[in-house]
Design a protein around this motif. Structure first.
Motif, PDB file in Angstrom:
ATOM      1  N   PRO A   6      -6.735 -11.056   4.271  1.00 14.13           N
ATOM      2  CA  PRO A   6      -5.349 -10.880   3.815  1.00 14.13           C
ATOM      3  C   PRO A   6      -4.381 -11.941   4.333  1.00 14.13           C
ATOM      4  CG  PRO A   6      -6.265  -8.797   4.587  1.00 14.13           C
ATOM      5  CD  PRO A   6      -7.237  -9.870   4.978  1.00 14.13           C
ATOM      6  N   GLU A   7      -4.568 -12.368   5.577  1.00 15.07           N
ATOM      7  CA  GLU A   7      -3.634 -13.339   6.148  1.00 15.07           C
ATOM      8  C   GLU A   7      -3.954 -14.771   5.726  1.00 15.07           C
ATOM      9  OE1 GLU A   7      -1.162 -11.869   7.404  1.00 15.07           O
ATOM     10  OE2 GLU A   7      -2.214  -9.955   7.312  1.00 15.07           O
ATOM     11  N   HIS A   8      -5.152 -14.985   5.200  1.00 15.43           N
ATOM     12  CA  HIS A   8      -5.543 -16.328   4.752  1.00 15.43           C
ATOM     13  C   HIS A   8      -6.290 -16.218   3.424  1.00 15.43           C
ATOM     14  CE1 HIS A   8      -4.384 -17.875   8.680  1.00 15.43           C
ATOM     15  NE2 HIS A   8      -5.079 -16.894   9.226  1.00 15.43           N
ATOM     16  N   PRO A   9      -5.603 -15.758   2.370  1.00 18.11           N
ATOM     17  CA  PRO A   9      -6.282 -15.603   1.076  1.00 18.11           C
ATOM     18  C   PRO A   9      -6.743 -16.952   0.540  1.00 18.11           C
ATOM     19  CG  PRO A   9      -3.907 -15.340   0.839  1.00 18.11           C
ATOM     20  CD  PRO A   9      -4.186 -15.391   2.310  1.00 18.11           C
ATOM     21  N   PRO A  10      -7.861 -16.972  -0.158  1.00 20.42           N
ATOM     22  CA  PRO A  10      -8.444 -18.249  -0.593  1.00 20.42           C
ATOM     23  C   PRO A  10      -7.757 -18.832  -1.821  1.00 20.42           C
ATOM     24  CG  PRO A  10      -9.751 -16.430  -1.418  1.00 20.42           C
ATOM     25  CD  PRO A  10      -8.692 -15.813  -0.544  1.00 20.42           C
ATOM     26  N   ASN A  11      -8.048 -20.075  -2.065  1.00 17.26           N
ATOM     27  CA  ASN A  11      -7.731 -20.700  -3.343  1.00 17.26           C
ATOM     28  C   ASN A  11      -9.042 -20.786  -4.110  1.00 17.26           C
ATOM     29  OD1 ASN A  11      -7.433 -22.886  -5.399  1.00 17.26           O
ATOM     30  ND2 ASN A  11      -5.362 -22.962  -4.563  1.00 17.26           N
ATOM     31  N   VAL A  12      -9.074 -20.207  -5.313  1.00 17.44           N
ATOM     32  CA  VAL A  12     -10.326 -20.085  -6.058  1.00 17.44           C
ATOM     33  C   VAL A  12     -10.473 -21.139  -7.142  1.00 17.44           C
ATOM     34  CG1 VAL A  12     -10.458 -17.619  -5.579  1.00 17.44           C
ATOM     35  CG2 VAL A  12      -9.315 -18.406  -7.666  1.00 17.44           C
ATOM     36  N   GLY A  13      -9.575 -22.115  -7.162  1.00 16.51           N
ATOM     37  CA  GLY A  13      -9.673 -23.175  -8.166  1.00 16.51           C
ATOM     38  C   GLY A  13      -8.782 -22.914  -9.358  1.00 16.51           C
ATOM     39  N   GLY A  14      -8.484 -23.960 -10.090  1.00 12.56           N
ATOM     40  CA  GLY A  14      -7.526 -23.863 -11.180  1.00 12.56           C
ATOM     41  C   GLY A  14      -8.020 -23.090 -12.389  1.00 12.56           C
ATOM     42  N   GLY A  30      -3.294 -10.881  -7.003  1.00  9.03           N
ATOM     43  CA  GLY A  30      -3.004 -11.653  -8.200  1.00  9.03           C
ATOM     44  C   GLY A  30      -3.388 -13.104  -7.954  1.00  9.03           C
ATOM     45  N   PHE A  31      -3.105 -13.973  -8.920  1.00 14.86           N
ATOM     46  CA  PHE A  31      -3.470 -15.388  -8.801  1.00 14.86           C
ATOM     47  C   PHE A  31      -2.320 -16.263  -9.281  1.00 14.86           C
ATOM     48  CE2 PHE A  31      -7.408 -13.056  -9.510  1.00 14.86           C
ATOM     49  CZ  PHE A  31      -8.276 -13.585  -8.564  1.00 14.86           C
ATOM     50  N   GLU A  32      -2.038 -17.311  -8.510  1.00 12.84           N
ATOM     51  CA  GLU A  32      -1.157 -18.367  -9.003  1.00 12.84           C
ATOM     52  C   GLU A  32      -1.942 -19.211  -9.999  1.00 12.84           C
ATOM     53  OE1 GLU A  32       1.885 -18.440  -8.440  1.00 12.84           O
ATOM     54  OE2 GLU A  32       2.323 -17.636  -6.446  1.00 12.84           O
ATOM     55  N   GLY A  33      -1.225 -19.994 -10.793  1.00  8.96           N
ATOM     56  CA  GLY A  33      -1.887 -20.817 -11.785  1.00  8.96           C
ATOM     57  C   GLY A  33      -2.827 -21.842 -11.196  1.00  8.96           C
ATOM     58  N   ASP A  34      -2.555 -22.250  -9.940  1.00  8.44           N
ATOM     59  CA  ASP A  34      -3.414 -23.252  -9.291  1.00  8.44           C
ATOM     60  C   ASP A  34      -4.614 -22.629  -8.596  1.00  8.44           C
ATOM     61  OD1 ASP A  34      -2.310 -22.027  -7.071  1.00  8.44           O
ATOM     62  OD2 ASP A  34      -1.412 -23.846  -6.241  1.00  8.44           O
ATOM     63  N   GLY A  35      -4.768 -21.300  -8.681  1.00  5.06           N
ATOM     64  CA  GLY A  35      -5.913 -20.633  -8.101  1.00  5.06           C
ATOM     65  C   GLY A  35      -5.666 -19.959  -6.767  1.00  5.06           C
ATOM     66  N   GLN A  36      -4.448 -20.065  -6.236  1.00  5.10           N
ATOM     67  CA  GLN A  36      -4.159 -19.417  -4.960  1.00  5.10           C
ATOM     68  C   GLN A  36      -4.109 -17.899  -5.140  1.00  5.10           C
ATOM     69  OE1 GLN A  36      -3.890 -20.778  -1.829  1.00  5.10           O
ATOM     70  NE2 GLN A  36      -3.914 -18.616  -1.219  1.00  5.10           N
ATOM     71  N   VAL A  37      -4.872 -17.186  -4.329  1.00  4.28           N
ATOM     72  CA  VAL A  37      -4.876 -15.728  -4.381  1.00  4.28           C
ATOM     73  C   VAL A  37      -3.606 -15.193  -3.731  1.00  4.28           C
ATOM     74  CG1 VAL A  37      -6.036 -13.627  -3.575  1.00  4.28           C
ATOM     75  CG2 VAL A  37      -7.389 -15.567  -4.399  1.00  4.28           C
ATOM     76  N   ILE A  38      -2.977 -14.235  -4.389  1.00  4.59           N
ATOM     77  CA  ILE A  38      -1.776 -13.568  -3.874  1.00  4.59           C
ATOM     78  C   ILE A  38      -2.173 -12.168  -3.431  1.00  4.59           C
ATOM     79  CG2 ILE A  38       0.575 -12.829  -4.394  1.00  4.59           C
ATOM     80  CD1 ILE A  38       0.390 -14.710  -6.893  1.00  4.59           C
ATOM     81  N   VAL A  39      -1.800 -11.788  -2.227  1.00  3.48           N
ATOM     82  CA  VAL A  39      -2.073 -10.456  -1.720  1.00  3.48           C
ATOM     83  C   VAL A  39      -0.782  -9.646  -1.734  1.00  3.48           C
ATOM     84  CG1 VAL A  39      -2.783  -9.099   0.295  1.00  3.48           C
ATOM     85  CG2 VAL A  39      -4.011 -11.193  -0.304  1.00  3.48           C
ATOM     86  N   SER A  40      -0.805  -8.496  -2.378  1.00  6.33           N
ATOM     87  CA  SER A  40       0.366  -7.633  -2.402  1.00  6.33           C
ATOM     88  C   SER A  40       0.713  -7.163  -1.000  1.00  6.33           C
ATOM     89  CB  SER A  40       0.100  -6.416  -3.296  1.00  6.33           C
ATOM     90  OG  SER A  40       1.021  -5.370  -3.022  1.00  6.33           O
ATOM     91  N   PRO A  41       2.005  -7.087  -0.655  1.00  5.38           N
ATOM     92  CA  PRO A  41       2.382  -6.596   0.681  1.00  5.38           C
ATOM     93  C   PRO A  41       2.048  -5.131   0.905  1.00  5.38           C
ATOM     94  CG  PRO A  41       4.320  -6.964  -0.689  1.00  5.38           C
ATOM     95  CD  PRO A  41       3.159  -7.551  -1.433  1.00  5.38           C
ATOM     96  N   VAL A  42       1.745  -4.373  -0.161  1.00  5.65           N
ATOM     97  CA  VAL A  42       1.398  -2.957   0.024  1.00  5.65           C
ATOM     98  C   VAL A  42      -0.109  -2.718  -0.029  1.00  5.65           C
ATOM     99  CG1 VAL A  42       3.614  -2.155  -0.857  1.00  5.65           C
ATOM    100  CG2 VAL A  42       1.683  -2.392  -2.437  1.00  5.65           C
ATOM    101  N   ALA A  43      -0.896  -3.782  -0.178  1.00  6.68           N
ATOM    102  CA  ALA A  43      -2.350  -3.620  -0.192  1.00  6.68           C
ATOM    103  C   ALA A  43      -2.841  -3.262   1.210  1.00  6.68           C
ATOM    104  CB  ALA A  43      -3.021  -4.916  -0.657  1.00  6.68           C
ATOM    105  N   HIS A  44      -3.887  -2.442   1.280  1.00  9.77           N
ATOM    106  CA  HIS A  44      -4.461  -2.020   2.558  1.00  9.77           C
ATOM    107  C   HIS A  44      -5.292  -3.160   3.126  1.00  9.77           C
ATOM    108  CE1 HIS A  44      -7.235   0.415   5.194  1.00  9.77           C
ATOM    109  NE2 HIS A  44      -6.051   0.882   5.548  1.00  9.77           N
ATOM    110  N   ARG A  45      -4.797  -3.747   4.219  1.00  8.55           N
ATOM    111  CA  ARG A  45      -5.382  -4.975   4.755  1.00  8.55           C
ATOM    112  C   ARG A  45      -6.851  -4.808   5.148  1.00  8.55           C
ATOM    113  NH1 ARG A  45      -1.023  -6.742   2.367  1.00  8.55           N
ATOM    114  NH2 ARG A  45      -0.165  -8.652   3.273  1.00  8.55           N
ATOM    115  N   GLU A  46      -7.170  -3.729   5.825  1.00  7.59           N
ATOM    116  CA  GLU A  46      -8.544  -3.531   6.277  1.00  7.59           C
ATOM    117  C   GLU A  46      -9.499  -3.430   5.102  1.00  7.59           C
ATOM    118  OE1 GLU A  46     -11.160  -0.317   8.912  1.00  7.59           O
ATOM    119  OE2 GLU A  46      -8.965  -0.320   9.027  1.00  7.59           O
TER     120      GLU A  46
END
Length: 328
Positions: free
Chosen positions: A293-301, A268-284
């Protein structure tokens, strides 16, 4: 593997026979309910202890992540509940030949109950307010020991088996087909509007053109060739009104694999563009798709309209419970 406890006094027959769990998303007054919200963090392979009529009478192995689906038809007496959308998980249940009554074993179980969101009182009495809750590994191990060889075979037998394929989200597909039929048979819609709304379901047509006036590339991969991109709804097509289905601010341009992750709530995405990774997503898998997964990007506002639709996505699609980190 995580362990869960579900209270099924009123729905045991339907859910165990039908092979699923289903809950509303919120209480009748629209307040959040942790015991519904926990549905978002169940993953394939998790173990579910079914409690009904004061006994643990079945064990289930989750076969899917949670997904949006209408209230099951068998919960009522007439018609499908197309307007009552909740969380559904496909589960392979096995009824136990030798169920146990937890209240008779509280000397062992009570010290192992979690401090928050426990499924039982310390005296073994059930809690009607609880639907689904996570239980600690030590409590799960004690329950398996009390249930004996049958439970160990069900749980350990799964551990040594090949990883099962994730079940198709049948309830979700049925709901989308129902919504599609509603559009196709709506006599109040002009033919051009009907075609545009139908194409929008696949991220194409007028909806994609409108998204292209706001977005230029996939926010995650940077791909900017239109033929490789889908216009993905932030508020899913299945949840949206016809107007929202064609609203350009309700869309992002995403490559097909990222569109899948977003549509099913693995990111998912925060309003500021930070990517949120679900804790149940398959990391690999996420890493292979271009998301660390451990360092999801910020994609811009995002625009004001986009932020509103993304908030809906976080509240109703993203597979993440804000209550789970409160468990001990």
């Amino acid at each position: 593997m995580r362990f869960w406890w579900v209270n099924q006094n009123q729905t045991y027959r339907q859910e165990v026979r039908g092979g699923y769990l289903w809950s509303p998303k919120r209480k009748a007054n629209q307040a959040q309910n942790p015991f519904y919200d926990f549905m978002r963090e169940v993953a394939p392979g998790d173990v579910v202890f079914s409690f009904a009529d004061t006994v643990i009478c079945a064990i289930g192995i989750a076969g899917s992540h949670a997904y949006e689906a209408p209230k099951p038809l068998e919960f009522g007496v007439t018609g499908a509940y197309w307007d009552k959308i909740g969380w559904r998980i496909d589960v392979r249940f096995s009824a136990l030949r030798l169920p146990i009554k937890p209240s008779e074993h509280m000397a062992v179980l009570a010290p192992l109950l979690p401090n928050r969101y426990a499924p039982l009182r310390s005296n073994g009495a059930g809690l009607q307010s609880v639907y689904l809750t996570r239980i600690p590994d030590r409590l799960a191990a004690a329950l398996i020991d009390l249930l004996g060889a049958e439970a160990r075979d069900l749980v350990l037998g799964y551990r040594v088996a090949d990883e099962p394929s994730v079940a198709t989200a049948v309830g979700l597909l049925e709901w989308e087909e129902h919504e599609l039929n509603q559009v196709q048979t709506d006599a109040s819609l002009a033919e051009t509007d009907r075609q545009a709304i139908v194409l929008a379901r696949r991220g194409q047509g007028l909806f994609k053109k409108r998204v292209l006036t706001i977005e230029r590339a996939c926010r995650i991969t940077g791909v900017n060739r239109e033929e490789h991109l889908r216009a993905s709804h932030c508020k899913p097509w299945r949840d949206a009104t016809n107007e929202e289905r064609l609203d350009g601010e309700n869309g992002l341009l995403l490559t097909p694999s990222i569109d899948h992750l977003f549509d099913r709530g693995f990111i998912g995405f925060e309003g500021d563009g930070q990517v949120i990774v679900s804790p149940v997503a398959h990391r690999e898998s996420l890493a292979r798709m271009g998301i660390e997964p451990e360092h999801p990007p910020n994609v811009g506002g995002f625009s004001t309209g986009q932020r509103s639709f993304l908030e809906f996505h976080r509240d109703n699609v993203l597979l993440r419970s804000s209550f789970l980190d409160q468990l001990t």
